[in-house]
Scaffold this active site. Structure first.
Site, PDB file in Angstrom:
ATOM      1  N   ARG A   1       8.893   2.650  19.652  1.00 58.15           N
ATOM      2  CA  ARG A   1       8.454   3.100  20.990  1.00 58.15           C
ATOM      3  C   ARG A   1       7.066   2.560  21.315  1.00 58.15           C
ATOM      4  O   ARG A   1       6.848   1.949  22.370  1.00 58.15           O
ATOM      5  CB  ARG A   1       8.434   4.640  21.036  1.00 58.15           C
ATOM      6  CG  ARG A   1       9.819   5.269  20.972  1.00 58.15           C
ATOM      7  CD  ARG A   1       9.727   6.767  20.778  1.00 58.15           C
ATOM      8  NE  ARG A   1       9.271   7.100  19.441  1.00 58.15           N
ATOM      9  CZ  ARG A   1      10.018   7.683  18.501  1.00 58.15           C
ATOM     10  NH1 ARG A   1      11.247   8.048  18.763  1.00 58.15           N
ATOM     11  NH2 ARG A   1       9.535   7.938  17.306  1.00 58.15           N
ATOM     12  N   ILE A   2       6.097   2.787  20.406  1.00 55.04           N
ATOM     13  CA  ILE A   2       4.712   2.383  20.692  1.00 55.04           C
ATOM     14  C   ILE A   2       4.565   0.862  20.591  1.00 55.04           C
ATOM     15  O   ILE A   2       3.890   0.243  21.427  1.00 55.04           O
ATOM     16  CB  ILE A   2       3.729   3.122  19.757  1.00 55.04           C
ATOM     17  CG1 ILE A   2       3.773   4.624  20.051  1.00 55.04           C
ATOM     18  CG2 ILE A   2       2.304   2.587  19.922  1.00 55.04           C
ATOM     19  CD1 ILE A   2       3.095   5.509  19.025  1.00 55.04           C
TER      20      ILE A   2
ATOM     21  N   HIS B   1      -9.427   8.077  15.442  1.00 51.49           N
ATOM     22  CA  HIS B   1      -8.044   8.520  15.640  1.00 51.49           C
ATOM     23  C   HIS B   1      -7.854   9.175  17.023  1.00 51.49           C
ATOM     24  O   HIS B   1      -7.500  10.355  17.112  1.00 51.49           O
ATOM     25  CB  HIS B   1      -7.597   9.472  14.523  1.00 51.49           C
ATOM     26  CG  HIS B   1      -6.110   9.481  14.319  1.00 51.49           C
ATOM     27  ND1 HIS B   1      -5.511   9.660  13.095  1.00 51.49           N
ATOM     28  CD2 HIS B   1      -5.085   9.335  15.194  1.00 51.49           C
ATOM     29  CE1 HIS B   1      -4.199   9.641  13.224  1.00 51.49           C
ATOM     30  NE2 HIS B   1      -3.902   9.448  14.508  1.00 51.49           N
TER      31      HIS B   1
HETATM   32  P1  NAP Z   1       9.011   4.617  16.181  1.00 52.90           P
HETATM   33  O1  NAP Z   1       9.543   4.563  17.569  1.00 52.90           O
HETATM   34  O2  NAP Z   1       9.846   5.244  15.106  1.00 52.90           O
HETATM   35  O3  NAP Z   1       8.613   3.133  15.766  1.00 52.90           O
HETATM   36  C1  NAP Z   1       8.310   2.736  14.496  1.00 52.90           C
HETATM   37  C2  NAP Z   1       8.929   1.377  14.277  1.00 52.90           C
HETATM   38  O4  NAP Z   1       8.498   0.851  13.013  1.00 52.90           O
HETATM   39  C3  NAP Z   1      10.455   1.408  14.247  1.00 52.90           C
HETATM   40  O5  NAP Z   1      10.951   0.380  15.060  1.00 52.90           O
HETATM   41  C4  NAP Z   1      10.789   1.131  12.789  1.00 52.90           C
HETATM   42  O6  NAP Z   1      12.000   0.440  12.638  1.00 52.90           O
HETATM   43  C5  NAP Z   1       9.627   0.245  12.394  1.00 52.90           C
HETATM   44  N1  NAP Z   1       9.472   0.116  10.957  1.00 52.90           N
HETATM   45  C6  NAP Z   1       9.884   0.937   9.964  1.00 52.90           C
HETATM   46  N2  NAP Z   1       9.567   0.409   8.769  1.00 52.90           N
HETATM   47  C7  NAP Z   1       8.940  -0.772   9.022  1.00 52.90           C
HETATM   48  C8  NAP Z   1       8.414  -1.795   8.194  1.00 52.90           C
HETATM   49  N3  NAP Z   1       8.474  -1.724   6.863  1.00 52.90           N
HETATM   50  N4  NAP Z   1       7.854  -2.869   8.792  1.00 52.90           N
HETATM   51  C9  NAP Z   1       7.810  -2.960  10.119  1.00 52.90           C
HETATM   52  N5  NAP Z   1       8.334  -2.035  10.954  1.00 52.90           N
HETATM   53  C10 NAP Z   1       8.882  -0.957  10.404  1.00 52.90           C
HETATM   54  O7  NAP Z   1       7.624   5.389  16.154  1.00 52.90           O
HETATM   55  P2  NAP Z   1       6.474   5.393  17.271  1.00 52.90           P
HETATM   56  O8  NAP Z   1       6.650   6.559  18.165  1.00 52.90           O
HETATM   57  O9  NAP Z   1       6.392   4.036  17.874  1.00 52.90           O
HETATM   58  O10 NAP Z   1       5.192   5.682  16.340  1.00 52.90           O
HETATM   59  C11 NAP Z   1       4.838   4.751  15.341  1.00 52.90           C
HETATM   60  C12 NAP Z   1       3.721   5.272  14.458  1.00 52.90           C
HETATM   61  O11 NAP Z   1       2.506   5.265  15.171  1.00 52.90           O
HETATM   62  C13 NAP Z   1       3.876   6.732  14.004  1.00 52.90           C
HETATM   63  O12 NAP Z   1       4.672   6.823  12.835  1.00 52.90           O
HETATM   64  C14 NAP Z   1       2.455   7.170  13.750  1.00 52.90           C
HETATM   65  O13 NAP Z   1       2.120   6.985  12.391  1.00 52.90           O
HETATM   66  C15 NAP Z   1       1.634   6.228  14.601  1.00 52.90           C
HETATM   67  N6  NAP Z   1       0.932   6.910  15.728  1.00 52.90           N
HETATM   68  C16 NAP Z   1      -0.422   6.920  15.764  1.00 52.90           C
HETATM   69  C17 NAP Z   1      -1.072   7.502  16.840  1.00 52.90           C
HETATM   70  C18 NAP Z   1      -2.568   7.522  16.925  1.00 52.90           C
HETATM   71  O14 NAP Z   1      -3.121   8.486  17.438  1.00 52.90           O
HETATM   72  N7  NAP Z   1      -3.249   6.492  16.492  1.00 52.90           N
HETATM   73  C19 NAP Z   1      -0.346   8.116  17.855  1.00 52.90           C
HETATM   74  C20 NAP Z   1       1.027   8.099  17.780  1.00 52.90           C
HETATM   75  C21 NAP Z   1       1.661   7.481  16.699  1.00 52.90           C
HETATM   76  P3  NAP Z   1      13.339   1.238  12.207  1.00 52.90           P
HETATM   77  O15 NAP Z   1      13.552   2.265  13.258  1.00 52.90           O
HETATM   78  O16 NAP Z   1      14.341   0.161  12.193  1.00 52.90           O
HETATM   79  O17 NAP Z   1      13.061   1.801  10.860  1.00 52.90           O
HETATM   80  C1  GLV Z   2      -0.748  10.626  15.708  1.00 49.82           C
HETATM   81  O1  GLV Z   2      -1.295   9.936  14.928  1.00 49.82           O
HETATM   82  C2  GLV Z   2       0.659  10.880  15.697  1.00 49.82           C
HETATM   83  O2  GLV Z   2       1.353  10.499  14.738  1.00 49.82           O
HETATM   84  O3  GLV Z   2       1.117  11.508  16.670  1.00 49.82           O
END
Ligand code: NAP
Ligand code: GLV
Length: 327
Positions: A162-163, A292
């Site tokens: 998603r992100i 963060h």
């Molecule tokens: P998401 O939709 O689940 O996206 C994560 C992506 O990473 C998926 O496409 C997944 O693929 C892929 N992935 C899994 N293992 C991987 C690997 N070894 N190498 C490369 N890609 C891989 O999650 P999201 O909502 O985008 O969030 C992603 C992450 O951002 C969260 O887990 C969190 O840790 C972080 N985050 C940080 C903040 C902040 O405040 N800085 C805020 C929100 C989120 P598959 O589905 O095929 O496994």
């Molecule tokens: C923030 O880092 C989150 O995973 O929502």
């Protein structure tokens, strides 16, 4: 008279969500009403006999926690999309406790922060701000502090979820010539509108001018940005991490920056958080560190708080969660 279910909340929620929490009449709210992290011993004490918990990514949910909670616990609702702080195996074994999280509502805000860091790094904003605050400035210069621009460059997204996808959608507007992504499998539906190409991790490292880390922290991604990865990157490359600090080996990153193996790193997430003020990465001219704040907007944080309340209540009352991690 039967007792009301207990909902433990480990932090003060954003204002609108907090107001809603305080108005709940179908649960007894037990809250650590502070903007600071709850201490471990206090957490273990206060979770005793709770039916549900709203927690943050700073609260470790493991076997010790579940044992302290006891058999009444039905749901763990984290106010985050990342759930690497939760031992999902232990949760599954503990009588099928459900896990709620907050996907989607924070995608835009976090993608915006990723773009913010990418621009800060490419235009050397940290050095420019330091020039102004040190008073050693001078005005317009034709040659001082020149950055790079994205026009015609290659963008690499590690974790095209998603992100990651929302970040790429924003960044193509800055003129990138091509978009590469790596991960566990291709996602044509997301990639096709952007013309993004699924490539092996090593190829992404070798060809990208800007690498954005957007994948979850897990056993496979922990430390994946290490010495060997930095050696494969372009010397002019920028690394942005808005996912989780532990995906980057920070000692190796510091060495890569010192050796000018990459041009700049911009981090919203670190190990530990906060990074101590005297940490070399904080003071490195080619490293930008934020505390963060990826999802830190009024709108998003209230939406996260509300979704976490929805998930907690659904779990407590045996209804389907709005956003549940399939364990
Ligand atoms: P998401 O939709 O689940 O996206 C994560 C992506 O990473 C998926 O496409 C997944 O693929 C892929 N992935 C899994 N293992 C991987 C690997 N070894 N190498 C490369 N890609 C891989 O999650 P999201 O909502 O985008 O969030 C992603 C992450 O951002 C969260 O887990 C969190 O840790 C972080 N985050 C940080 C903040 C902040 O405040 N800085 C805020 C929100 C989120 P598959 O589905 O095929 O496994
Ligand atoms: C923030 O880092 C989150 O995973 O929502």
């Amino acid at each position: 008279m039967s007792r009301l279910p207990v909902l433990l909340v480990t932090r003060e929620l954003p204002s609108l969500a907090q107001k809603r929490l305080q108005g709940l009449t179908n649960v007894q709210v037990r809250q650590h009403n502070s903007i600071d992290v709850i201490g471990r011993q206090q957490l273990l004490e206060e979770v005793k006999g709770a039916d549900g918990i709203i927690c943050l990514l700073s609260d470790k949910i493991d076997t010790e926690f579940l044992q302290a909670a006891g058999s009444s616990l039905k749901v763990v609702s984290t106010v985050s999309v990342g759930y690497d702080h939760v031992d999902t195996k232990a949760l599954k074994q503990h009588g099928g406790v459900k896990l709620g999280y907050t996907p989607n509502v924070l995608t835009d805000a976090t993608a915006d922060t990723t773009v913010l860091l990418a621009l800060m790094a490419s235009r050397r904003a940290k050095e420019a701000l330091d020039i102004v605050s040190s008073g050693n400035g001078g005005g317009f210069s034709l040659s001082r502090g020149l950055g790079t621009q994205f026009t015609g460059k290659t963008l690499g997204i590690v974790g095209f979820g998603r992100i990651g996808c929302a970040t790429a959608e924003r960044l193509v507007g800055f003129g990138f010539g091509s978009v590469l992504y790596s991960g566990s499998r291709p996602n044509e539906e997301r990639a096709q509108p952007l013309g993004a190409e699924y490539v092996p991790f090593d190829r992404l490292l070798g060809e990208s001018d800007l690498v954005c880390i957007c994948c979850p922290l897990n056993d496979k991604t922990k430390g994946m940005f290490n010495k060997s990865a930095f050696e494969k990157m372009k010397r002019s490359a920028i690394l942005v991490n808005t996912a989780r600090g532990a995906i980057v080996n920070q000692d190796d990153l510091l060495e890569a920056l010192n050796k000018k193996q990459i041009a700049h790193a911009a981090l919203d997430v670190t190990v530990p958080e906060p990074l101590p003020a005297d940490h070399p990465l904080v003071h490195h001219p080619h490293c930008t560190v934020l505390p963060h704040i990826g999802s830190a907007t009024e709108e998003t944080r209230n939406a996260m708080g509300n979704l976490a309340i929805d998930n907690a209540l659904a779990g407590i009352f045996g209804e389907p969660l709005k956003a549940e991690v399939r364990l």
